[in-house]
Scaffold this motif. Structure first.
Motif, PDB file in Angstrom:
ATOM      1  N   PRO A   1       0.812  -1.230   0.000  1.00  0.00           N
ATOM      2  CA  PRO A   1       0.000   0.000   0.000  1.00  0.00           C
ATOM      3  C   PRO A   1       0.840   1.273   0.000  1.00  0.00           C
ATOM      4  O   PRO A   1       0.446   2.269  -0.615  1.00  0.00           O
ATOM      5  CB  PRO A   1      -0.823  -0.132   1.287  1.00  0.00           C
ATOM      6  N   ALA A   2       1.989   1.262   0.676  1.00  0.00           N
ATOM      7  CA  ALA A   2       2.846   2.455   0.679  1.00  0.00           C
ATOM      8  C   ALA A   2       3.338   2.767  -0.724  1.00  0.00           C
ATOM      9  O   ALA A   2       3.517   3.933  -1.084  1.00  0.00           O
ATOM     10  CB  ALA A   2       4.033   2.252   1.621  1.00  0.00           C
ATOM     11  N   LEU A   3       3.556   1.744  -1.532  1.00  0.00           N
ATOM     12  CA  LEU A   3       4.015   1.954  -2.903  1.00  0.00           C
ATOM     13  C   LEU A   3       2.913   2.550  -3.765  1.00  0.00           C
ATOM     14  O   LEU A   3       3.170   3.411  -4.612  1.00  0.00           O
ATOM     15  CB  LEU A   3       4.483   0.617  -3.492  1.00  0.00           C
ATOM     16  N   LEU A   4       1.688   2.139  -3.528  1.00  0.00           N
ATOM     17  CA  LEU A   4       0.589   2.499  -4.422  1.00  0.00           C
ATOM     18  C   LEU A   4      -0.169   3.751  -3.988  1.00  0.00           C
ATOM     19  O   LEU A   4      -0.544   4.560  -4.828  1.00  0.00           O
ATOM     20  CB  LEU A   4      -0.385   1.313  -4.532  1.00  0.00           C
ATOM     21  N   ILE A   5      -0.405   3.928  -2.688  1.00  0.00           N
ATOM     22  CA  ILE A   5      -1.303   5.007  -2.253  1.00  0.00           C
ATOM     23  C   ILE A   5      -0.682   5.904  -1.192  1.00  0.00           C
ATOM     24  O   ILE A   5      -1.394   6.666  -0.537  1.00  0.00           O
ATOM     25  CB  ILE A   5      -2.634   4.432  -1.723  1.00  0.00           C
ATOM     26  N   SER A   6       0.633   5.842  -1.006  1.00  0.00           N
ATOM     27  CA  SER A   6       1.266   6.686   0.005  1.00  0.00           C
ATOM     28  C   SER A   6       1.064   8.169  -0.291  1.00  0.00           C
ATOM     29  O   SER A   6       0.917   8.979   0.628  1.00  0.00           O
ATOM     30  CB  SER A   6       2.764   6.358   0.088  1.00  0.00           C
ATOM     31  N   VAL A   7       1.052   8.536  -1.575  1.00  0.00           N
ATOM     32  CA  VAL A   7       0.836   9.942  -1.945  1.00  0.00           C
ATOM     33  C   VAL A   7      -0.537  10.418  -1.490  1.00  0.00           C
ATOM     34  O   VAL A   7      -0.697  11.537  -0.992  1.00  0.00           O
ATOM     35  CB  VAL A   7       0.993  10.114  -3.468  1.00  0.00           C
TER      36      VAL A   7
ATOM     37  N   GLY B   1      -1.029  -1.863   6.270  1.00  0.00           N
ATOM     38  CA  GLY B   1      -0.262  -1.048   5.341  1.00  0.00           C
ATOM     39  C   GLY B   1      -1.024   0.166   4.852  1.00  0.00           C
ATOM     40  O   GLY B   1      -0.449   1.258   4.705  1.00  0.00           O
ATOM     41  N   VAL B   2      -2.332   0.008   4.616  1.00  0.00           N
ATOM     42  CA  VAL B   2      -3.151   1.135   4.159  1.00  0.00           C
ATOM     43  C   VAL B   2      -3.227   2.215   5.244  1.00  0.00           C
ATOM     44  O   VAL B   2      -3.040   3.403   4.981  1.00  0.00           O
ATOM     45  CB  VAL B   2      -4.558   0.649   3.769  1.00  0.00           C
ATOM     46  N   VAL B   3      -3.506   1.814   6.476  1.00  0.00           N
ATOM     47  CA  VAL B   3      -3.602   2.783   7.571  1.00  0.00           C
ATOM     48  C   VAL B   3      -2.257   3.472   7.803  1.00  0.00           C
ATOM     49  O   VAL B   3      -2.193   4.675   8.094  1.00  0.00           O
ATOM     50  CB  VAL B   3      -4.092   2.092   8.856  1.00  0.00           C
ATOM     51  N   ALA B   4      -1.175   2.724   7.637  1.00  0.00           N
ATOM     52  CA  ALA B   4       0.160   3.287   7.874  1.00  0.00           C
ATOM     53  C   ALA B   4       0.508   4.384   6.880  1.00  0.00           C
ATOM     54  O   ALA B   4       1.312   5.269   7.195  1.00  0.00           O
ATOM     55  CB  ALA B   4       1.214   2.183   7.815  1.00  0.00           C
ATOM     56  N   THR B   5      -0.088   4.368   5.684  1.00  0.00           N
ATOM     57  CA  THR B   5       0.199   5.435   4.717  1.00  0.00           C
ATOM     58  C   THR B   5      -0.282   6.794   5.214  1.00  0.00           C
ATOM     59  O   THR B   5       0.239   7.834   4.790  1.00  0.00           O
ATOM     60  CB  THR B   5      -0.458   5.143   3.359  1.00  0.00           C
ATOM     61  N   VAL B   6      -1.263   6.802   6.102  1.00  0.00           N
ATOM     62  CA  VAL B   6      -1.722   8.045   6.730  1.00  0.00           C
ATOM     63  C   VAL B   6      -1.024   8.258   8.067  1.00  0.00           C
ATOM     64  O   VAL B   6      -0.611   9.373   8.407  1.00  0.00           O
ATOM     65  CB  VAL B   6      -3.248   8.018   6.929  1.00  0.00           C
TER      66      VAL B   6
ATOM     67  N   GLY C   1       4.418  11.710   1.684  1.00  0.00           N
ATOM     68  CA  GLY C   1       3.725  10.639   0.971  1.00  0.00           C
ATOM     69  C   GLY C   1       4.479  10.190  -0.263  1.00  0.00           C
ATOM     70  O   GLY C   1       4.633   8.990  -0.528  1.00  0.00           O
ATOM     71  N   VAL C   2       4.969  11.153  -1.040  1.00  0.00           N
ATOM     72  CA  VAL C   2       5.788  10.818  -2.213  1.00  0.00           C
ATOM     73  C   VAL C   2       7.034  10.059  -1.778  1.00  0.00           C
ATOM     74  O   VAL C   2       7.419   9.056  -2.389  1.00  0.00           O
ATOM     75  CB  VAL C   2       6.172  12.103  -2.981  1.00  0.00           C
ATOM     76  N   TRP C   3       7.657  10.528  -0.725  1.00  0.00           N
ATOM     77  CA  TRP C   3       8.868   9.868  -0.240  1.00  0.00           C
ATOM     78  C   TRP C   3       8.573   8.447   0.239  1.00  0.00           C
ATOM     79  O   TRP C   3       9.401   7.541   0.099  1.00  0.00           O
ATOM     80  CB  TRP C   3       9.488  10.676   0.888  1.00  0.00           C
ATOM     81  N   GLY C   4       7.390   8.246   0.827  1.00  0.00           N
ATOM     82  CA  GLY C   4       7.014   6.902   1.249  1.00  0.00           C
ATOM     83  C   GLY C   4       6.950   5.935   0.086  1.00  0.00           C
ATOM     84  O   GLY C   4       7.396   4.785   0.186  1.00  0.00           O
ATOM     85  N   SER C   5       6.396   6.391  -1.046  1.00  0.00           N
ATOM     86  CA  SER C   5       6.347   5.538  -2.236  1.00  0.00           C
ATOM     87  C   SER C   5       7.748   5.244  -2.766  1.00  0.00           C
ATOM     88  O   SER C   5       8.067   4.102  -3.131  1.00  0.00           O
ATOM     89  CB  SER C   5       5.513   6.215  -3.332  1.00  0.00           C
ATOM     90  N   ILE C   6       8.597   6.275  -2.802  1.00  0.00           N
ATOM     91  CA  ILE C   6       9.968   6.079  -3.285  1.00  0.00           C
ATOM     92  C   ILE C   6      10.723   5.105  -2.372  1.00  0.00           C
ATOM     93  O   ILE C   6      11.402   4.181  -2.829  1.00  0.00           O
ATOM     94  CB  ILE C   6      10.710   7.425  -3.362  1.00  0.00           C
ATOM     95  N   GLY C   7      10.599   5.307  -1.064  1.00  0.00           N
ATOM     96  CA  GLY C   7      11.290   4.436  -0.119  1.00  0.00           C
ATOM     97  C   GLY C   7      10.830   2.999  -0.196  1.00  0.00           C
ATOM     98  O   GLY C   7      11.618   2.065   0.018  1.00  0.00           O
TER      99      GLY C   7
END
Length: 414
Positions: A46-52, A103-108, A338-344
Motif C-alpha cells: 500500500p505504501a508503494l501504491l497510495i502513500s501519496v 499497510g493502508v492505515v500506515a500510509t496516513v 507521501g511521495v517519499w514513502g512511495s519512493i522508499g
C-alpha cells in the motif's frame, strides 16, 4: 515533547514485539520462508501504491485527530490478530488481509505522526526533535525484541499482538493532550485557490521533482539503500560464511549495530542545520567503511568496524529526515512525505533481491566491497558534476531601462 517521546517509545517497543513474532507465526502456519517474505511485501505494497494519497490526507485533515484515529485503527487491527491467534483461527488468508489493511492505515499514520512531533518544538529545534525520535525508535527496537521472547515464552504468540494493540491505544490517548510549542510551524491546511486531486497529489509530486536538493537526497538514499545498509543480510552471510562464525557471533555483531544506531541517534539530535551535502558525505564515509568491513580478516576486526558504520548510518538518516521534513512549505509537507514513502518502498522491496543477487555473483565480501565502491563513486561523481555546473553558470547582471546598452548594473539584492 516528553510525553510524545514516551508514547513513541512504548509504541515502538510494541511494534517490534509484533514484528519479531510475525515471521515466526507465518512460518508456523505455512512452513514456507517464501510466504514470510510475501507477508512483508503485502504490508509494504500500500505504501508503494497510495502513500501519496495518505500524505494528501494528512495535509487536508486536522493532524492530531488524524494521528489519533490512525493509531486507534492500528490498535484495533493488532487486537483482532491477537484474538484470532489466541483462538487458533488464524490462517494465511486472514493474516494477509490484516497485513494489507495495516499497510493502508500506515500510509496516513506515518506522515501524520512524524509531522505531529515536529509541531511540539520550535522550528529551529525540529532537527533535534527528529534525532530524539530516531533515538526512541532504536531504544524501542531493542526493548521490543527482548520483550517479545519473554512474552511468547510465558504467554504465547498472541501476547505480542495484544501488547502492540495496547501500545497503539496508549499513543492515541496521549495525543489529545499534546500542545504545539511556541514558535512551532502551524499546519497550513489547504492552499487558497487549489481544490481536488490536483492540489492533493500533483503539487506534492511536482515539488519533489523540481527541487534539486530533494532529487539529490533521493539519489543518495536510494543507492545507499540498495547497495548498503542491509547489514542484517550481508553481515549475516559474511559472519556465518567466510569468517566461520555462528549465530552467537552474528548476535554480537547485531548488538554492536544496535548500539551504534543509538549513539548515532544521540549525535544526530545535536544537528542544527543538516544539509543534503552532509547526508552525502556521511553516506560516502559509511560506504568506505563498508568496503573495509568486507575485507575484514577476522570477526574482531569486523566488530570494530561495525560500530562506526552504524553511527554514520544513523546520523545520515537523521540528517536526511530533517531535510525532508523541513524543506517543503508547511502546506505541502504531508504530500512530500507521501511521495517519499512511495519512493522508499521501491528501495525497500527492490534492495534485498538486488543485494542477494550480487552476493550470489560476488560472494558476501565482494558484495560489500562492490556495493561500497558503487555508493562512494556515485556520490563523488554527483558532487563533481554539481561543482562543475555551478562554476560554469554565468552571472547575468540586470540592466536598468535608463542605462545605456553595455552598462550592466548590480541590483541591490546582488
Amino acid at each position: 515533547m516528553r510525553w510524545w517521546s514516551a508514547a513513541n517509545f512504548v509504541s515502538n517497543a510494541g511494534t517490534w514485539m509484533q514484528l519479531t513474532v510475525q515471521n515466526l507465526l507465518v512460518l508456523e502456519i505455512t512452513g514456507s520462508a517464501a510466504a514470510t517474505g510475501l507477508s512483508m511485501s503485502v504490508q509494504a505494497a500500500p505504501a508503494l501504491l497510495i502513500s501519496v494519497l495518505g500524505g494528501a490526507a494528512v495535509d487536508r485533515w486536522p493532524r492530531k485527530l488524524t494521528a489519533a484515529v490512525s493509531q486507534a485503527l492500528l490498535g484495533a487491527i493488532a487486537f483482532t490478530t491477537a484474538v484470532l491467534v489466541a483462538l487458533d483461527r488464524i490462517d494465511m488468508t486472514s493474516l494477509m488481509v490484516l497485513a494489507a489493511v495495516t499497510g493502508v492505515v500506515a500510509t496516513v499514520d506515518n506522515p501524520a505522526c512524524a509531522l505531529l512531533g515536529n509541531d511540539l518544538v520550535p522550528v529551529e529545534d525540529v532537527p533535534s526533535a527528529i534525532g530524539v525520535g530516531a533515538l526512541v525508535h532504536q531504544a524501542g527496537r531493542l526493548v521490543g525484541a527482548a520483550l517479545a521472547g519473554v512474552a511468547v515464552g510465558f504467554l504465547g504468540t498472541s501476547a505480542a499482538y495484544f501488547a502492540n494493540g495496547l501500545s497503539f491505544l496508549f499513543v492515541a490517548s496521549v495525543i489529545p493532550f499534546l500542545r504545539p510549542a511556541a514558535g512551532a510551524v502551524r499546519q497550513a491546511g489547504r492552499k487558497p485557490g487549489g481544490t481536488g486531486s490536483e492540489l492533493s497529489v500533483r503539487e506534492g509530486l511536482a515539488y519533489v521533482v523540481r527541487r534539486p536538493r530533494l532529487v539529490a537526497l533521493a539519489g543518495v538514499t536510494g543507492i545507499s539503500s540498495v547497495f548498503g545498509r542491509n547489514y542484517g543480510l550481508t553481515l549475516a552471510v559474511l559472519v556465518t560464511g567466510p569468517l566461520a562464525g555462528g549465530a552467537g557471533s552474528f548476535g554480537t555483531v547485531s548488538t554492536v549495530l544496535a548500539a551504534g544506531g543509538i549513539l548515532g541517534a544521540v549525535l544526530g539530535a545535536r544537528l542544527r542545520r543538516p544539509t543534503v551535502r552532509l547526508v552525502g558525505a556521511l553516506a560516502a564515509a559509511g560506504a568506505l567503511l563498508q568496503v573495509v568491513a568486507g575485507l575484514s580478516p577476522s570477526l574482531a576486526v569486523l566488530i570494530v568496524l561495525v560500530l562506526p558504520m552504524a553511527v554514520v548510518e544513523s546520523v545520515s538518516d537523521t540528517a536526511g529526515t530533517a531535510v525532508l521534513q523541513t524543506d517543503p512549505p508547511a502546506h505541502l509537507r504531508g504530500r512530500v512525505l507521501g511521495v517519499w514513502g512511495s519512493i522508499g518502498t521501491v528501495w525497500g522491496l527492490g534492495g534485498p533481491p538486488a543485494l542477494g543477487l550480487l552476493m550470489e555473483l560476488a560472494g558476501p565480501r565482494g558484495a560489500l566491497v562492490t556495493g561500497g565502491l558503487l555508493i562512494a563513486g556515485a556520490i563523488g561523481t554527483g558532487s563533481l558534476l554539481r561543482r562543475r555546473r555551478t562554476a560554469a553558470t554565468p552571472v547575468v547582471l540586470r540592466k536598468d531601462d535608463h542605462e545605456m546598452p553595455g552598462r550592466p548594473a548590480l541590483s541591490p539584492a546582488a
